[in-house]
Enzyme design. Structure first.
Site, PDB file in Angstrom:
ATOM      1  N   HIS A 277      43.775  36.635 -76.880  1.00  0.00           N
ATOM      2  CA  HIS A 277      42.630  37.339 -76.278  1.00  0.00           C
ATOM      3  C   HIS A 277      42.946  37.805 -74.862  1.00  0.00           C
ATOM      4  CE1 HIS A 277      41.056  33.951 -73.831  1.00  0.00           C
ATOM      5  NE2 HIS A 277      41.444  33.182 -74.823  1.00  0.00           N
ATOM      6  N   ASP A 289      45.947  31.033 -70.863  1.00  0.00           N
ATOM      7  CA  ASP A 289      44.722  31.349 -71.621  1.00  0.00           C
ATOM      8  C   ASP A 289      44.173  32.691 -71.178  1.00  0.00           C
ATOM      9  OD1 ASP A 289      42.534  31.130 -73.264  1.00  0.00           O
ATOM     10  OD2 ASP A 289      41.410  29.839 -71.915  1.00  0.00           O
ATOM     11  N   GLU A 323      36.767  36.735 -76.100  1.00  0.00           N
ATOM     12  CA  GLU A 323      36.841  35.446 -76.802  1.00  0.00           C
ATOM     13  C   GLU A 323      36.014  34.417 -76.053  1.00  0.00           C
ATOM     14  OE1 GLU A 323      38.195  31.410 -77.747  1.00  0.00           O
ATOM     15  OE2 GLU A 323      38.358  32.402 -75.825  1.00  0.00           O
ATOM     16  N   GLU A 324      36.079  34.496 -74.724  1.00  0.00           N
ATOM     17  CA  GLU A 324      35.523  33.415 -73.907  1.00  0.00           C
ATOM     18  C   GLU A 324      34.003  33.315 -73.940  1.00  0.00           C
ATOM     19  OE1 GLU A 324      37.207  31.144 -72.809  1.00  0.00           O
ATOM     20  OE2 GLU A 324      39.217  31.803 -72.281  1.00  0.00           O
ATOM     21  N   ASP A 351      46.503  30.941 -79.006  1.00  0.00           N
ATOM     22  CA  ASP A 351      45.520  30.704 -77.936  1.00  0.00           C
ATOM     23  C   ASP A 351      45.463  29.217 -77.586  1.00  0.00           C
ATOM     24  OD1 ASP A 351      43.558  31.070 -76.062  1.00  0.00           O
ATOM     25  OD2 ASP A 351      41.911  31.229 -77.505  1.00  0.00           O
ATOM     26  N   HIS A 421      41.008  27.506 -67.917  1.00  0.00           N
ATOM     27  CA  HIS A 421      39.770  27.991 -67.267  1.00  0.00           C
ATOM     28  C   HIS A 421      39.683  27.666 -65.775  1.00  0.00           C
ATOM     29  CE1 HIS A 421      37.448  28.047 -71.383  1.00  0.00           C
ATOM     30  NE2 HIS A 421      38.556  28.763 -71.387  1.00  0.00           N
TER      31      HIS A 421
HETATM   32 ZN   LIG Z   1      41.670  31.133 -74.830  1.00  0.00          ZN
END
Ligand SMILES: [Zn+2]
Length: 454
Positions: A277, A289, A323-324, A351, A421
């Site tokens: 993503h 990520d 995606e998030e 991912d 994140h």
């Molecule tokens: Zn991810």
């Protein structure tokens, strides 16, 4: 006997490509991936030039344009953008000061959770109630919670060897904590970051509000400051917190999935999708990520082209958007595929970070799983040995209903949640060789699966 001989002959035929054996093809794939730096350069660009690729942001648009060009440069037969509806959420000013009569004042390291509502510019001033799960909210009850800020402080379970399971043991505080606490009259939530690390980074992520429950502001706090806050509360349970987080939700907007493909030489109407993503949280470069998964997908196209591998089926690299926050990229891709009547044979998602490859997880069982596991022998020279049941990814999961085999790329993930994140997920945290090994593993598996006809 004759039947057995025919099966053996068919198997031999199906496992040859241009007269070469798969082992040799894999050698060429790994040789090329481990000596070329295109994917690493693509990763650097995405991290350093499109940091904070939040849905609908100028950085996300820049990432769309860059990967579109990268897919053309990789040699895809065709490259296009697929329009995707996305939320538009914006971080504001954020500050969390605690003041105790015993310890004095301190600012905590926080980050608003994605899709959270904000506070006013002056913020909220209130006491804090520490809890560890939703049951505890019930035990304390409305009387003890109403008008206060709830602090969810359950750590990830470090005894769980699978780091994703450890993350899973704590993450419901982030995804559902705001609504659960709001049911008892809480005015905001502070959530311990869902990570095994003890660090100073707040790890953000999406929060989801339950319909019909009052939306209250939600922020993540770094694990070190969660420990500190808990200690302070033990010495002064009536300490005061001033929480300011002026984030806001704007009207939904549009962005794109970026898709590039090599047309199949025998069955062009059957598709194999490989993706990551493109969106990333606004506070991070999003290297592991998931810029890494995106550049590995592009690299598969480049490797096939460079080495003259002509897949029987059409092979696609897809950079999924959103995606998030709410997964609209994956859903749009599957909806369009369904509309066009495409046959989706398999889909792989990268991912889980781009650390050293361990193997793949397959959403299959019985004979199908055995056939897939029979491919593991080709990966022994590369120390890639885990061919297990269970795998996939959130972007490719909508393709499952269309019969696509779900495959998850499985690197070593012990370090993953140290980055996940947070501002710590930088280009520098990616090792070039581990990235390259992963690209080679993914391209190799797709080449073999296309041959396999399970
Ligand atoms: Zn991810």
């Amino acid at each position: 006997m004759l039947k057995i001989i025919i099966v053996i002959i068919l198997t031999l035929i199906s496992f040859s490509l241009n007269g070469q054996d798969p082992g040799k093809i894999l050698t060429s794939v790994f040789d090329e991936a481990l000596t070329d730096t295109t994917a690493y350069a693509n990763l650097r660009y995405l991290c350093k030039n499109t940091r904070g690729r939040l849905d609908g942001s100028p950085m996300a648009q820049k990432a769309v344009e860059f990967t579109y060009k990268a897919l053309i440069a990789a040699g895809a037969d065709s490259v296009w953008l697929q329009k995707v509806p996305v939320p538009s959420w914006e971080r504001g000013f954020e500050k969390c000061r605690i003041t105790s009569t015993v310890k004095g004042s301190n600012d905590l390291s926080i980050s608003a959770l994605g899709l959270s509502v904000g506070t006013s510019e002056k913020g909220l001033v209130s006491n804090i109630v520490e809890v560890h799960d939703f049951e505890e909210l019930k035990t304390i009850g409305r009387k003890g919670i109403e008008g206060k800020i709830v602090f969810f402080n359950r750590p990830a379970d470090n005894k769980l060897i699978n780091s994703f399971s450890g993350y899973g043991s704590a993450v419901n505080q982030r995804t559902q904590g705001a609504s659960e606490a709001s049911k008892y009259g809480a005015i905001a939530v502070i959530v311990r970051s869902a990570t095994q690390s003890l660090d100073d980074f707040p790890h953000t992520g999406v929060t989801r509000y339950e319909d019909g429950v009052k939306k209250i502001p939600a922020v993540a706090v770094s694990t070190k400051d969660a420990e500190l806050l808990s200690q302070w509360l033990k010495t002064d349970s009536s300490l005061i917190c001033n929480l300011i987080s002026t984030c806001k939700n704007n009207p939904d907007t549009w962005s794109y999935n970026v898709i590039g493909e090599i047309r199949g030489s025998v069955m062009p109407d059957q598709y194999i999708t490989v993706g990551g993503h493109l969106d990333a949280w606004d506070i991070t470069e999003g290297a592991h990520d998931d810029a890494g998964g995106c550049v590995q997908s592009i690299e598969m196209i480049r490797l096939f082209r460079k080495l003259g591998i002509k897949p029987k089926r059409t092979v696609r690299a897809v950079m999924f958007m959103n995606e998030e926050m709410s997964g609209t990229g994956g859903r749009t891709y599957a909806e369009e595929a369904k509309k066009k009547g495409e046959i989706h044979y398999a889909a792989l998602e990268s991912d889980r970070g781009v650390m050293s490859p361990r193997g793949f997880g397959f959403d299959a069982d019985g004979i199908k799983l055995e056939k897939l596991q029979s491919l593991s022998k080709y990966f022994i020279p590369y120390n890639i040995r885990d061919f297990d049941m269970g795998g996939g990814g959130s972007d490719i999961s909508p393709l499952k209903a269309m019969g696509a085999l779900q495959i998850g790329y499985m690197p070593d993930t012990q370090r993953y949640f140290s980055y996940h994140h947070s501002a710590n997920d930088t280009f520098e945290q990616v090792n070039i060789r581990e990235l390259q090994m992963g690209s080679a593993a993914i391209a190799s598996l797709i080449y073999l699966i296309d041959l396999l006809d399970y």
